[in-house]
Design a protein around this motif. Structure first.
Motif, PDB file in Angstrom:
ATOM      1  N   CYS A  98       0.905  -1.096   0.041  1.00 39.25           N
ATOM      2  CA  CYS A  98       0.159  -0.137  -0.068  1.00 39.25           C
ATOM      3  C   CYS A  98       0.971   1.204   0.100  1.00 39.25           C
ATOM      4  O   CYS A  98       0.626   2.360  -0.817  1.00 39.25           O
ATOM      5  N   PHE A  99       1.934   1.335   0.963  1.00 39.62           N
ATOM      6  CA  PHE A  99       2.699   2.537   1.170  1.00 39.62           C
ATOM      7  C   PHE A  99       3.582   2.575   0.140  1.00 39.62           C
ATOM      8  O   PHE A  99       4.239   3.877  -0.346  1.00 39.62           O
ATOM      9  N   GLU A 100       3.879   1.494  -0.892  1.00 40.25           N
ATOM     10  CA  GLU A 100       5.081   1.635  -1.744  1.00 40.25           C
ATOM     11  C   GLU A 100       4.300   2.026  -3.157  1.00 40.25           C
ATOM     12  O   GLU A 100       4.896   2.528  -3.985  1.00 40.25           O
ATOM     13  N   SER A 101       2.942   1.946  -3.375  1.00 36.32           N
ATOM     14  CA  SER A 101       2.460   2.333  -4.507  1.00 36.32           C
ATOM     15  C   SER A 101       2.099   3.925  -4.622  1.00 36.32           C
ATOM     16  O   SER A 101       2.159   4.404  -3.419  1.00 36.32           O
ATOM     17  N   ASP A 102       2.083   4.306  -5.688  1.00 32.49           N
ATOM     18  CA  ASP A 102       1.930   5.837  -5.923  1.00 32.49           C
ATOM     19  C   ASP A 102       0.669   6.292  -5.180  1.00 32.49           C
ATOM     20  O   ASP A 102       0.471   7.405  -4.429  1.00 32.49           O
ATOM     21  N   GLU A 103      -0.665   5.521  -5.278  1.00 28.57           N
ATOM     22  CA  GLU A 103      -1.846   6.097  -4.710  1.00 28.57           C
ATOM     23  C   GLU A 103      -2.343   4.550  -4.343  1.00 28.57           C
ATOM     24  O   GLU A 103      -2.446   3.511  -5.025  1.00 28.57           O
ATOM     25  N   ALA A 104      -2.925   4.720  -3.048  1.00 29.69           N
ATOM     26  CA  ALA A 104      -3.888   3.398  -2.612  1.00 29.69           C
ATOM     27  C   ALA A 104      -4.963   3.918  -2.149  1.00 29.69           C
ATOM     28  O   ALA A 104      -5.090   5.079  -1.422  1.00 29.69           O
ATOM     29  N   PHE A 105      -6.087   3.111  -2.606  1.00 34.31           N
ATOM     30  CA  PHE A 105      -7.419   3.653  -1.895  1.00 34.31           C
ATOM     31  C   PHE A 105      -7.953   2.618  -0.929  1.00 34.31           C
ATOM     32  O   PHE A 105      -7.630   1.129  -1.219  1.00 34.31           O
ATOM     33  N   ILE A 106      -8.669   2.905   0.040  1.00 34.37           N
ATOM     34  CA  ILE A 106      -8.839   1.701   1.342  1.00 34.37           C
ATOM     35  C   ILE A 106     -10.388   1.879   1.500  1.00 34.37           C
ATOM     36  O   ILE A 106     -10.776   3.252   1.986  1.00 34.37           O
ATOM     37  N   ASP A 107     -11.388   1.142   1.844  1.00 36.05           N
ATOM     38  CA  ASP A 107     -12.507   1.156   2.167  1.00 36.05           C
ATOM     39  C   ASP A 107     -12.820   0.630   3.530  1.00 36.05           C
ATOM     40  O   ASP A 107     -12.636  -0.413   3.370  1.00 36.05           O
ATOM     41  N   TYR A 108     -13.254   1.193   4.426  1.00 38.29           N
ATOM     42  CA  TYR A 108     -13.388   0.635   5.765  1.00 38.29           C
ATOM     43  C   TYR A 108     -14.823   0.905   6.340  1.00 38.29           C
ATOM     44  O   TYR A 108     -15.205   1.832   6.596  1.00 38.29           O
ATOM     45  N   ASP A 109     -15.898  -0.099   6.041  1.00 36.11           N
ATOM     46  CA  ASP A 109     -17.176   0.168   6.181  1.00 36.11           C
ATOM     47  C   ASP A 109     -17.637   0.266   7.373  1.00 36.11           C
ATOM     48  O   ASP A 109     -18.529   0.695   7.919  1.00 36.11           O
ATOM     49  N   PHE A 110     -16.926  -0.329   8.519  1.00 33.53           N
ATOM     50  CA  PHE A 110     -17.430  -0.496   9.899  1.00 33.53           C
ATOM     51  C   PHE A 110     -17.388   0.758  10.239  1.00 33.53           C
ATOM     52  O   PHE A 110     -18.167   1.478  11.228  1.00 33.53           O
ATOM     53  N   GLU A 111     -16.552   1.698  10.060  1.00 29.40           N
ATOM     54  CA  GLU A 111     -16.337   3.434  10.291  1.00 29.40           C
ATOM     55  C   GLU A 111     -17.168   4.278   9.317  1.00 29.40           C
ATOM     56  O   GLU A 111     -16.871   5.343   9.434  1.00 29.40           O
ATOM     57  N   GLU A 112     -17.540   3.632   8.214  1.00 22.01           N
ATOM     58  CA  GLU A 112     -17.953   4.386   6.999  1.00 22.01           C
ATOM     59  C   GLU A 112     -17.007   5.555   6.672  1.00 22.01           C
ATOM     60  O   GLU A 112     -17.113   6.768   6.523  1.00 22.01           O
ATOM     61  N   LEU A 113     -15.770   4.913   6.310  1.00 20.75           N
ATOM     62  CA  LEU A 113     -14.751   5.757   6.036  1.00 20.75           C
ATOM     63  C   LEU A 113     -13.670   5.318   4.947  1.00 20.75           C
ATOM     64  O   LEU A 113     -13.528   3.931   4.883  1.00 20.75           O
ATOM     65  N   MET A 114     -13.164   6.216   4.196  1.00 22.24           N
ATOM     66  CA  MET A 114     -12.245   5.605   3.009  1.00 22.24           C
ATOM     67  C   MET A 114     -10.859   6.448   3.326  1.00 22.24           C
ATOM     68  O   MET A 114     -10.993   7.762   3.675  1.00 22.24           O
ATOM     69  N   TYR A 115      -9.818   5.940   2.752  1.00 23.36           N
ATOM     70  CA  TYR A 115      -8.526   6.452   3.057  1.00 23.36           C
ATOM     71  C   TYR A 115      -8.035   6.474   1.639  1.00 23.36           C
ATOM     72  O   TYR A 115      -8.188   5.585   0.532  1.00 23.36           O
ATOM     73  N   ARG A 116      -7.034   7.576   1.437  1.00 21.58           N
ATOM     74  CA  ARG A 116      -6.269   7.708   0.133  1.00 21.58           C
ATOM     75  C   ARG A 116      -4.755   7.901   0.619  1.00 21.58           C
ATOM     76  O   ARG A 116      -4.338   9.013   1.359  1.00 21.58           O
ATOM     77  N   TRP A 117      -3.993   7.129   0.185  1.00 22.05           N
ATOM     78  CA  TRP A 117      -2.590   7.274   0.575  1.00 22.05           C
ATOM     79  C   TRP A 117      -1.974   7.851  -0.779  1.00 22.05           C
ATOM     80  O   TRP A 117      -2.046   7.222  -2.025  1.00 22.05           O
TER      81      TRP A 117
END
Length: 85
Positions: free
Chosen positions: A7-26
């Motif tokens: 995840c941290f080595e890629s240029d961009e990574a996107f994560i969906d965490y439905d338990f907290e209704e939250l998404m992340y972008r690295w």
């Protein structure tokens, strides 16, 4: 479980965490983690990559595409946010 190293080595990574209704972008370019709540069109700002919720997102969330991140998701717990999508 998401591979944090990949995840941290890629240029961009996107994560969906439905338990907290939250998404992340690295973003590797600026070495920052951003977050966006379900029902919101825009990011809420930077997130702590060492925080508990992000750690949980790596364990229990799923990796998603940029398109899915940009589109966002409807909030179940805060339907008033959905008008923003």
């Amino acid at each position: 479980m998401i591979d944090a190293n990949a995840c941290f080595e890629s240029d961009e990574a996107f994560i969906d965490y439905d338990f907290e209704e939250l998404m992340y972008r690295w973003s590797k370019g600026d070495k920052k983690l951003y977050m966006k709540f379900y029902g919101e069109r825009h990011e809420q700002g930077e997130a702590n990559p060492k925080g508990k919720i992000f750690t949980d997102a790596l364990l229990y969330g799923v990796q998603i595409s940029r398109e899915e991140y940009d589109r966002g998701r409807q909030s179940i717990y805060h339907p008033e946010r959905n008008a923003n999508l």
